[in-house]
Design an enzyme around this catalytic site. Structure first.
Site, mmCIF file in Angstrom:
data_model
loop_
_atom_site.group_PDB
_atom_site.id
_atom_site.type_symbol
_atom_site.label_atom_id
_atom_site.label_comp_id
_atom_site.label_asym_id
_atom_site.label_seq_id
_atom_site.Cartn_x
_atom_site.Cartn_y
_atom_site.Cartn_z
ATOM 1 N N ASN A 150 4.345 -6.100 -8.202
ATOM 2 C CA ASN A 150 4.623 -6.204 -6.768
ATOM 3 C C ASN A 150 4.763 -4.867 -6.073
ATOM 4 O O ASN A 150 4.910 -4.824 -4.856
ATOM 5 C CB ASN A 150 5.925 -6.991 -6.540
ATOM 6 C CG ASN A 150 5.750 -8.475 -6.759
ATOM 7 O OD1 ASN A 150 4.635 -8.944 -6.997
ATOM 8 N ND2 ASN A 150 6.838 -9.218 -6.686
ATOM 9 N N LYS A 151 4.767 -3.766 -6.814
ATOM 10 C CA LYS A 151 5.011 -2.466 -6.184
ATOM 11 C C LYS A 151 3.733 -1.933 -5.512
ATOM 12 O O LYS A 151 2.660 -2.511 -5.673
ATOM 13 C CB LYS A 151 5.550 -1.481 -7.226
ATOM 14 C CG LYS A 151 6.844 -1.958 -7.900
ATOM 15 C CD LYS A 151 7.942 -2.294 -6.895
ATOM 16 C CE LYS A 151 9.341 -2.332 -7.489
ATOM 17 N NZ LYS A 151 9.727 -3.507 -8.236
ATOM 18 N N ASN A 152 3.858 -0.818 -4.792
ATOM 19 C CA ASN A 152 2.717 -0.381 -3.965
ATOM 20 C C ASN A 152 1.500 0.008 -4.781
ATOM 21 O O ASN A 152 0.377 -0.154 -4.321
ATOM 22 C CB ASN A 152 3.135 0.756 -3.029
ATOM 23 C CG ASN A 152 3.960 0.229 -1.870
ATOM 24 O OD1 ASN A 152 4.604 -0.822 -1.992
ATOM 25 N ND2 ASN A 152 3.937 0.914 -0.749
ATOM 26 N N ILE A 153 1.685 0.583 -5.974
ATOM 27 C CA ILE A 153 0.600 0.603 -6.954
ATOM 28 C C ILE A 153 1.163 0.061 -8.261
ATOM 29 O O ILE A 153 2.362 0.152 -8.527
ATOM 30 C CB ILE A 153 -0.082 1.977 -7.160
ATOM 31 C CG1 ILE A 153 0.782 2.902 -7.969
ATOM 32 C CG2 ILE A 153 -0.561 2.597 -5.864
ATOM 33 C CD1 ILE A 153 -0.036 3.997 -8.629
ATOM 34 N N HIS A 176 5.566 -2.140 -11.408
ATOM 35 C CA HIS A 176 5.543 -3.603 -11.506
ATOM 36 C C HIS A 176 4.459 -4.154 -10.570
ATOM 37 O O HIS A 176 4.086 -3.520 -9.589
ATOM 38 C CB HIS A 176 6.921 -4.141 -11.106
ATOM 39 C CG HIS A 176 7.015 -5.630 -11.036
ATOM 40 N ND1 HIS A 176 6.827 -6.329 -9.862
ATOM 41 C CD2 HIS A 176 7.241 -6.542 -11.999
ATOM 42 C CE1 HIS A 176 6.953 -7.624 -10.117
ATOM 43 N NE2 HIS A 176 7.202 -7.781 -11.398
#
Ligand SMILES: *Cc1c(COP(=O)(O)O)cnc(C)c1O
Length: 397
Positions: free
Chosen positions: A199-202, A197
């Protein structure tokens, strides 16, 4: 100066330079990736194809050669893992109430009953002793969540799962890039579910991947991913199971291929910023705010989020007023998460206030501060200064 002289022109009004709004997170996508996406769009093949295959191969490499399949969300990977594990009606799935609601919705989606247990207030992750206490003959699986990227104790988790014969679906939506005792999360264990998603780290804009235990499981995952379809030769097609529509597009996979090489640098930058938060928040004026800090794990956590715990019930106007004041100061914050068991859907199943005191306290009082790789130390200083200015004086406990 003679009276005939005209007074000096008033100085042009010099407003302080407006500081850009600092969101709590923001993806970092490089120009090469954007150009790569344009190439995919021009290529004539934009849905699942060679980019997805290439992304899956890179992910499998990252996870030590384990089978990996890509999907259009992290949520569906957990649902599919439960289906592959044979979890369904009559079964119980133990999980944490302090997570994104997807974590327990997937148990409902396959017809099983989610069973919540409280969190450990220090790690904010599921309390593994409480998991053990909640096991019944109907328990089939556990879904632990590595909240904010801090890994759940994998040694204790798998010792418990093996002893009690439970499947594990690791909700590693937030812990891609985290490690446990030097091993990458997802490179060992049972199912590991990752979200890409925004907002995730990648990110892949939207998307996810599932790390599986065998090629047989991976083939089943492919069936659940796309209408249950199995193709053979040029014209053969059969359907054996009810599948959904969960395939990742090549456009999304190309974004992921451009993101993956940055994972280590992103994680490192997040750790540097998390350390900066620790330093800034330990200055006397900030320390006086009485904020609860996350576990200071600069080895294993990928620092998906930096969450502080506000003093329970001692802030005038509560968390919302503080978020409003920070927003007015140009700073975005987030709430991760309101506890799941108190949502209407779950209350209707019998859960109520007081069931999980630690999770409920965290759900009321955790505040996610800005943390993303493109931030600078000066941004951290600005956030902490704004907190010091915005947190109203503590009322007596
Ligand atoms: C993001 C997230 C999910 C769901 O991922 P999607 O890709 O949005 O479906 C599940 N669990 C947790 C803990 C998450 O943070």
């Amino acid at each position: 100066m003679t009276p005939a002289m005209s007074p000096p022109a008033p100085a042009a009004p010099t407003a302080p330079p407006a500081q850009a709004f600092l969101p709590f997170t923001r993806p970092s996508i490089d120009e090469a990736t954007i150009e790569g996406v344009a190439q995919v769009l021009r290529s004539g093949w934009i849905t699942s194809g060679p980019q997805v295959k290439a992304f899956e191969a890179k992910l499998s490499e990252y996870f030590g050669g384990r089978p990996v399949r890509a999907f259009n969300s992290g949520t569906c990977t957990m649902e599919i893992a439960l289906r592959i594990a044979g979890v369904g009606p009559g079964d119980e799935v133990i999980t944490t109430p302090l997570s994104w609601v997807a974590t327990s919705n997937v148990a409902l989606e396959v017809g099983a009953r989610p069973v919540f247990v409280d969190i450990d207030p220090v790690t904010r992750n599921i309390d593994l002793r409480a998991v053990e206490a909640a096991v019944t003959p109907r328990t089939r699986a556990v879904i632990p969540v590595d909240l904010a990227g801090l890994p759940v104790d994998r040694d204790r988790l798998y010792a418990l799962a093996h002893r009690l014969g439970l499947r594990v679906v690791e909700d590693a939506a937030q812990s891609f890039g985290s490690t446990w005792k030097g091993r990458r999360i997802g490179s060992f264990g049972d199912f590991t579910s990752v979200s890409f998603h925004a907002n995730k780290n990648i990110t892949t804009t939207e998307g996810g991947c599932l790390v599986l235990n065998s090629e047989a499981e991976a083939r089943l995952a492919e069936q659940y991913r796309l209408q249950g379809v199995v193709r053979t030769g040029f014209d053969g097609m059969d359907v054996e199971v009810v599948g959904g529509k969960f395939n990742m597009t090549d456009v999304a996979a190309r974004v992921g291929l451009g993101q993956l090489p940055h994972l280590e640098a992103f994680t490192e930058k997040r750790r540097v910023l998390a350390r900066a938060y620790y330093e800034e928040l330990s200055r006397p004026d900030a320390a006086a705010l009485g904020l609860g800090l996350p576990v200071a794990d600069f080895e294993q956590s990928n620092w998906h989020m930096f969450q502080v715990q506000l003093p329970d019930g001692r802030l005038r106007g509560g968390r919302a007023a503080l978020m409003g004041a920070l927003h007015a100061a140009g700073i975005g914050t987030g709430v991760h998460y309101p506890v799941i068991h108190l949502f209407t859907l779950y209350r209707a199943m019998g859960w109520k206030e007081g069931d999980f005191p630690h999770a409920e306290n965290a759900g009321r009082n955790l505040l996610t501060l800005p943390l993303f790789p493109a931030m600078q130390r000066s941004d951290v200083e600005r956030v902490v200064a704004a907190l010091v200015a915005a947190v109203p004086p503590l009322q007596a406990p």
